[in-house]
Design an enzyme around this catalytic site. Structure first.
Site, PDB file in Angstrom:
ATOM      1  N   GLU A  29       0.823  -1.216   0.000  1.00 42.61           N
ATOM      2  CA  GLU A  29       0.000   0.000   0.000  1.00 42.61           C
ATOM      3  C   GLU A  29       0.853   1.260   0.000  1.00 42.61           C
ATOM      4  OE1 GLU A  29      -4.390  -0.923   1.841  1.00 42.61           O
ATOM      5  OE2 GLU A  29      -3.150   0.414   2.998  1.00 42.61           O
ATOM      6  N   HIS A  57       8.102 -26.750  -1.507  1.00 43.57           N
ATOM      7  CA  HIS A  57       7.443 -27.840  -2.228  1.00 43.57           C
ATOM      8  C   HIS A  57       6.268 -27.326  -3.054  1.00 43.57           C
ATOM      9  CE1 HIS A  57       9.772 -30.955  -0.055  1.00 43.57           C
ATOM     10  NE2 HIS A  57       9.895 -29.941   0.792  1.00 43.57           N
ATOM     11  N   LYS A  65     -14.164   0.083  -4.099  1.00 42.69           N
ATOM     12  CA  LYS A  65     -15.276   0.447  -3.210  1.00 42.69           C
ATOM     13  C   LYS A  65     -16.385   1.126  -3.996  1.00 42.69           C
ATOM     14  CE  LYS A  65     -12.497   1.312   0.906  1.00 42.69           C
ATOM     15  NZ  LYS A  65     -11.999   2.354   1.803  1.00 42.69           N
TER      16      LYS A  65
HETATM   17  O1  PA5 Z   1      -3.506   1.105   6.036  1.00 46.64           O
HETATM   18  C1  PA5 Z   1      -4.581   1.609   5.811  1.00 46.64           C
HETATM   19  O2  PA5 Z   1      -4.797   2.831   5.919  1.00 46.64           O
HETATM   20  C2  PA5 Z   1      -5.761   0.758   5.387  1.00 46.64           C
HETATM   21  O3  PA5 Z   1      -5.376  -0.567   5.196  1.00 46.64           O
HETATM   22  C3  PA5 Z   1      -6.839   0.809   6.450  1.00 46.64           C
HETATM   23  O4  PA5 Z   1      -6.308   0.359   7.661  1.00 46.64           O
HETATM   24  C4  PA5 Z   1      -8.036  -0.046   6.050  1.00 46.64           C
HETATM   25  O5  PA5 Z   1      -8.525   0.349   4.802  1.00 46.64           O
HETATM   26  C5  PA5 Z   1      -9.147   0.067   7.090  1.00 46.64           C
HETATM   27  O6  PA5 Z   1      -9.530   1.383   7.257  1.00 46.64           O
HETATM   28  P1  PA5 Z   1     -10.339   1.858   8.530  1.00 46.64           P
HETATM   29  O7  PA5 Z   1      -9.486   1.664   9.724  1.00 46.64           O
HETATM   30  O8  PA5 Z   1     -10.650   3.307   8.274  1.00 46.64           O
HETATM   31  O9  PA5 Z   1     -11.586   1.008   8.590  1.00 46.64           O
END
Ligand code: PA5
Length: 448
Positions: free
Chosen positions: A290, A311, A425
Site C-alpha cells: 500500500e 514444495h 469500493k
Molecule cells: O492502512 C490503511 O490505511 C488501510 O489498510 C486501512 O487500515 C483499512 O482500509 C481500514 O480502514 P479503517 O481503519 O478506516 O476502517
C-alpha cells in the site's frame, strides 16, 4: 540496544557495491524528509516518535481493559480490516503457541479471533456458531469508522451480542477504536456508552500497530506490550540517529531493495521459516504494497513460508523468470526444544540427523536454500534476529515502518496514502445500489 541485523552480501553478485554506496545521498535525503517532516504525506508521520511518546495512562488503561476482558470472555473478536487488524494478528500469531486454540483449558487469556476482514457469509456464520456457545467480548477497529467490511460485521455481531447478553451488558463487552471525533463508529460508541480508544490523526492504518489498534488485542492475548514498545524505542533511536547504509539496518534494507528494483528485480518475496510468521509477512505485504504500489511503480511484495513452500513455490523461485529477490527472516533461536531421536534400526535412513535439534535441521535448510537460490539467480537479503519475543517484534515493526518510509521516498511516491483502494469500493457501492451511485451502477451492470 538493537539485535536486528541486515546482511545484503548475497545481492552483490547482482548489484555492485558501488551502486549501493551511490544511493547514500538518496537515503540521506529521504531520512531528512522523515526526520524534518518535509516529505509527501508529512501529516502522517505520527508513528515516527510514537514508541517514545506513548502515554503511561494509555498503557495502563489498555492493560486494565485486557485484564477485565480476560475475566469476562473466552474469546475476543477483533473486527477490522487492513491496517486495522493485520498488525495485531501478525504479533499475536508470531508470539502465540501454534495450537493455542486446541489448548483452551491451559490458556489463561482469551483466544483472539478476527472478523470484518472479508465479506464471507460462511466465515461469519461459522464464527457465530462458536460465539453462541462461548463467552466473548469484542473490539471494533476502524479509523474512518466507515469501512464497509467491518461495519457490516459489527452490525451483525452487535445484534448477536445484544441478544446474548442484553444491551447494557453488551455495551460493557464492546470497545471501539476509531477517530477521536469523526465517523459513525464514534457516534455509536458515544450513544451506546462503549469504552473507546483513539487512532491518532497522524497515524495511518498500516503504521498503527503501536497504537491501541494493535496494543489492545495484543495485551488481551496475554503479551507484554511494554516490552514490545521498548524494542520499537530502541529501533527508533537507531533509525533516527543514523542514515548511514553501513550502520543503520533500515537504511541498509532500503538501499539494498531499491538497488535491486533498479536492476529489474521487481518482486520481493519475504521468506519465513516459521509458520507462526505467516501473518507477520501478511502485515509486511500490506505495509509495503500500500505504501509503494502507486503511479505505476513499486516492488511487488509477496510472501512464502519455507520449508512448506519449497514444495510449491520453490521450483519457480529456483528456475522461473528472473525478476525476483528474496528477503529472509532468519531467527537464531526457537522458543521450544525438540531433537530427532536415534533409531537403532535406521529404517528411514535418518540417523545422520539423529540427536540434532529440529532448529539445526531448519537452519541448514535455510542456508542450503539461500545458496541454491542465489546460484539460481535470486539475490537474497537476510534480516537476522536472535529470537521471536515481544522486544524483537517491536524492533521488527519499527524497522520495517522506517525502512518503508525511506524506500517510498526513494521511489518518489507518497508512502502514506492509498488512493487506489477507493476504486473497488465505488464499484461495489454502485453494484449494491447505494444511494447516489445509481448511474454508475447501471453503467457497470452493462459491462458485466
Ligand atoms: O492502512 C490503511 O490505511 C488501510 O489498510 C486501512 O487500515 C483499512 O482500509 C481500514 O480502514 P479503517 O481503519 O478506516 O476502517
Amino acid at each position: 540496544m538493537i539485535d536486528l541485523k541486515v546482511d545484503f552480501s548475497k545481492i552483490l553478485g547482482f548489484v555492485d557495491q558501488k551502486e549501493i554506496d551511490a544511493l547514500q545521498a538518496e537515503v540521506t535525503k529521504s531520512h531528512q524528509s522523515i526526520v524534518q517532516k518535509t516529505g509527501a504525506g508529512n501529516d502522517f508521520l505520527g508513528w515516527v516518535d510514537l514508541p517514545s511518546s506513548i502515554d503511561e495512562a494509555l498503557l495502563k488503561s489498555i492493560e486494565e481493559d485486557a485484564a477485565r476482558i480476560s475475566k469476562m470472555a473466552d474469546i475476543f473478536v477483533v473486527i477490522g480490516i487492513g491496517g486495522s487488524y493485520l498488525g495485531a494478528r501478525a504479533v499475536i500469531e508470531a508470539l502465540n503457541h501454534n495450537f493455542s486454540n486446541l489448548l483452551p483449558g491451559e490458556c489463561k487469556h482469551p483466544q483472539v479471533v478476527f472478523a470484518g476482514n472479508n465479506l464471507s457469509e460462511d466465515y461469519l456464520a461459522d464464527l457465530i456458531d462458536v460465539l453462541d456457545k462461548r463467552d466473548y467480548a469484542m473490539a471494533v477497529v476502524s479509523k474512518s469508522g466507515t469501512t464497509t467490511e467491518p461495519a457490516i460485521a459489527f452490525r451483525i455481531l452487535r445484534e448477536h451480542i445484544e441478544k446474548k447478553y442484553g444491551r447494557e451488558e453488551a455495551s460493557k463487552r464492546i470497545i471501539a477504536i476509531t477517530d477521536k471525533e469523526r465517523g459513525v463508529l464514534k457516534k455509536l460508541s458515544l450513544e451506546e456508552g462503549y469504552k473507546s480508544y483513539v487512532v491518532p490523526d497522524d497515524i495511518g492504518g498500516r503504521y498503527s500497530v503501536l497504537t491501541p489498534v494493535g496494543l489492545l488485542p495484543i495485551a488481551v492475548a496475554g503479551f507484554d506490550i511494554r516490552a514490545m514498545i521498548e524494542g520499537a524505542k530502541a529501533m527508533r533511536a537507531n533509525s533516527l540517529a543514523s542514515d548511514v547504509i553501513a550502520n543503520s539496518p533500515a537504511a541498509a534494507y532500503a538501499a539494498a531493495r531499491t538497488s535491486l528494483y533498479r536492476n529489474q528485480k521487481t518482486v520481493e518475496i519475504m521468506v519465513g521459516y516459521q509458520p507462526s510468521l505467516v501473518f507477520f509477512v501478511e502485515w509486511w505485504k500490506q505495509l509495503y504494497g500500500e505504501s509503494e504500489g502507486k503511479e505505476n511503480k513499486g516492488i511487488f511484495p509477496a510472501g512464502v513460508t519455507f520449508t512448506a513452500d519449497l514444495h510449491s513455490m520453490g521450483q519457480y523461485i529456483q528456475e522461473g523468470e528472473r525478476f525476483i529477490f528474496e528477503t529472509v527472516i532468519s531467527v537464531e533461536k526457537p522458543r521450544r526444544e525438540l531433537s530427532v531421536p536415534v533409531d537403532p534400526q535406521d529404517l528411514d535412513g535418518l540417523n545422520f540427523t539423529a540427536g540434532k535439534r529440529l532448529c539445526e535441521v531448519n537452519k541448514q535448510a535455510e542456508l542450503g536454500t539461500l545458496l541454491a537460490h542465489v546460484d539460481g539467480g535470486v539475490p537474497n537479503i537476510k534480516i537476522s534476529v536472535p529470537a521471536i519475543n515481544e522486544n524483537v517484534i517491536g524492533q521488527l515493526v519499527y524497522f520495517w515502518e522506517f525502512a518503508c518510509a525511506l524506500s517510498g521516498y526513494m521511489l518518489k511516491v507518497n508512502p502514506f496514502d492509498q488512493p487506489g483502494v477507493e476504486a473497488y469500493k465505488k464499484n461495489m457501492f454502485a453494484l449494491l445500489g447505494k444511494p447516489g451511485y445509481e448511474a454508475q451502477g447501471a453503467e457497470l451492470r452493462k459491462r458485466l
